[in-house]
Design an enzyme around this catalytic site. Structure first.
Site, PDB file in Angstrom:
ATOM      1  CE  LYS A  45      -3.387   2.949   0.756  1.00 27.92           C
ATOM      2  NZ  LYS A  45      -4.292   3.321  -0.346  1.00 27.92           N
ATOM      3  N   GLY A  72      -8.211   7.763   1.065  1.00 26.85           N
ATOM      4  CA  GLY A  72      -7.452   8.840   1.709  1.00 26.85           C
ATOM      5  C   GLY A  72      -6.122   8.370   2.282  1.00 26.85           C
ATOM      6  CB  CYS A 131      -3.060   9.642  -3.970  1.00 30.43           C
ATOM      7  SG  CYS A 131      -4.484   9.473  -2.865  1.00 30.43           S
ATOM      8  CB  ILE A 193      -4.451   4.318 -15.341  1.00 31.02           C
ATOM      9  CG1 ILE A 193      -5.656   3.378 -15.291  1.00 31.02           C
ATOM     10  CG2 ILE A 193      -4.066   4.718 -16.723  1.00 31.02           C
ATOM     11  CD1 ILE A 193      -6.944   3.889 -15.879  1.00 31.02           C
ATOM     12  CB  THR A 273     -12.104  -3.443  -8.899  1.00 25.03           C
ATOM     13  OG1 THR A 273     -11.780  -2.046  -8.845  1.00 25.03           O
ATOM     14  CG2 THR A 273     -13.555  -3.638  -8.502  1.00 25.03           C
TER      15      THR A 273
HETATM   16  O1  RRO Z   1      -5.690   5.711  -0.633  1.00 22.99           O
HETATM   17  C1  RRO Z   1      -6.370   6.132  -1.592  1.00 22.99           C
HETATM   18  O2  RRO Z   1      -7.398   6.807  -1.445  1.00 22.99           O
HETATM   19  C2  RRO Z   1      -5.981   5.864  -2.988  1.00 22.99           C
HETATM   20  C3  RRO Z   1      -4.695   6.028  -3.456  1.00 22.99           C
HETATM   21 BR1  RRO Z   1      -3.243   6.474  -2.377  1.00 22.99          BR
HETATM   22  C4  RRO Z   1      -4.435   5.848  -4.838  1.00 22.99           C
HETATM   23  O3  RRO Z   1      -3.307   5.998  -5.343  1.00 22.99           O
HETATM   24  N1  RRO Z   1      -5.485   5.529  -5.631  1.00 22.99           N
HETATM   25  C5  RRO Z   1      -6.725   5.359  -5.163  1.00 22.99           C
HETATM   26  O4  RRO Z   1      -7.638   5.067  -5.940  1.00 22.99           O
HETATM   27  N2  RRO Z   1      -6.951   5.534  -3.828  1.00 22.99           N
END
Ligand code: RRO
Length: 312
Positions: A45, A72, A131, A193, A273
């Site tokens: 993560k 987030g 993000c 992506i 997903t």
């Molecule tokens: O943690 C997130 O909300 C998040 C991240 Br860091 C990201 O790179 N892509 C995403 O869809 N969610």
């Protein structure tokens, strides 16, 4: 025997599959499952220097054609993912994982890159420039100057293999401009992506949004985004220097989807997903399906068709 090996920088992987960062990788339990799965590698993560709780829930919702999230950046903090990776590499010599970082500022990113550079970490580092979900923080990947600046600063000292996670682009002018920037640097790969940022899913019956943060706006993943993901993989594969590999991510649910990403030029393919919905057994099924497609088409290795998408 069908050969599924893939290569990024000096590293070879048994097969091209892995998780998408953020999915099945936030804690030791999930990472252990990834580690023991049949995926070719895994990524952790996206980390910030310190632990973050992330946005309030509900913040990830599965919808009929995919998912919407505004997590987030919840994560256990950079040290956790570095220590997990160091232990993994000690216990599994020759195996390689990816460590993703997503600082809230240039300083955060440089601090984590310095720590990685000075550590025994032998894997691939992924700088997440995309993000979409931190309120008040626009994505770096949509700011071309900021992207160039962070890569300049990073490559002043960072000596290990580095890749970037990009947001989707939607215009040839942007593919061209971003590729020109990326081609200036000795990147190991680009990952296309991240989720399609700031979509809105509506529960018609309740006349409501479905996630709590940002009044329901969130990153879209799953089947909705496959054509956009394939376009970005293809656009960068045809524009980047050939020593910069492409990781494809977006809309992968089957061996056919993986085949399409590989045909566009991807070296590895990530599952988000669909993995979140079904767990790590998806890798076995998708690998079998990919091998079957290759068998039917008479391909013995991915290199025989990688990037060879035909135009009309
Ligand atoms: O943690 C997130 O909300 C998040 C991240 Br860091 C990201 O790179 N892509 C995403 O869809 N969610």
């Amino acid at each position: 025997m069908i050969e599924l090996k893939s290569k990024i920088a000096q590293f070879e992987f048994e097969n091209p599959l892995m998780n998408a960062s953020g999915v099945w990788c936030e804690n030791a339990e999930k990472l252990d499952e990834m580690k023991n799965s049949s995926s070719g590698s895994f990524v952790t993560k996206s980390a910030t220097p310190q632990l973050r709780e992330g946005n309030p829930s509900p913040r990830y919702v599965e919808v009929p054609l995919g998912s919407i999230n505004s997590m987030g950046l919840p994560n256990l903090g950079f040290d956790f993912y570095l220590n997990y990776s160091l232990k993994f590499q000690e216990e599994n010599p020759g195996k390689i994982n990816f460590l993703s970082i997503a600082g809230m500022s240039m300083e955060d990113n440089l601090e984590m890159l310095h720590k990685l550079n000075d550590s025994d970490f032998k894997g691939l580092t992924e700088l997440n420039l995309s993000c979409p979900n931190v309120p008040g923080k626009p994505q770096i990947g949509y700011d071309f100057e900021a992207t160039e600046k962070i890569l300049e600063k990073a490559f002043e000292f960072f000596k290990k293999p580095l890749g970037v996670k990009l947001p989707p682009y939607f215009d040839f002018a942007h593919f061209d401009e971003m590729a020109e920037i990326l081609n200036q640097f000795p990147l190991a790969y680009v990952n296309c992506i991240n989720s399609v940022g700031n979509g809105l899913y509506i529960d018609t019956e309740n006349e409501s949004v479905v996630i709590k943060p940002k009044d329901g706006f969130g990153g879209i993943g799953g089947a909705y985004v496959k054509p956009t993901a394939l376009a970005n993989v293809r656009a960068f594969y045809t524009r980047l220097n050939k020593n910069i590999k492409i990781i494809g991510c977006g809309g992968v649910e089957s061996g056919k989807d993986v085949f399409e990403h590989l045909l566009c030029g991807a070296e590895m393919v990530q599952i988000g997903t669909h993995l979140a919905r079904n767990g790590v057994q998806v890798f076995d099924k998708i690998l079998t399906e990919l091998s079957e497609i290759m068998n039917q088409k008479g391909y013995n290795s991915i290199d025989e068709f990688r990037g060879k998408l035909k135009s009309l």
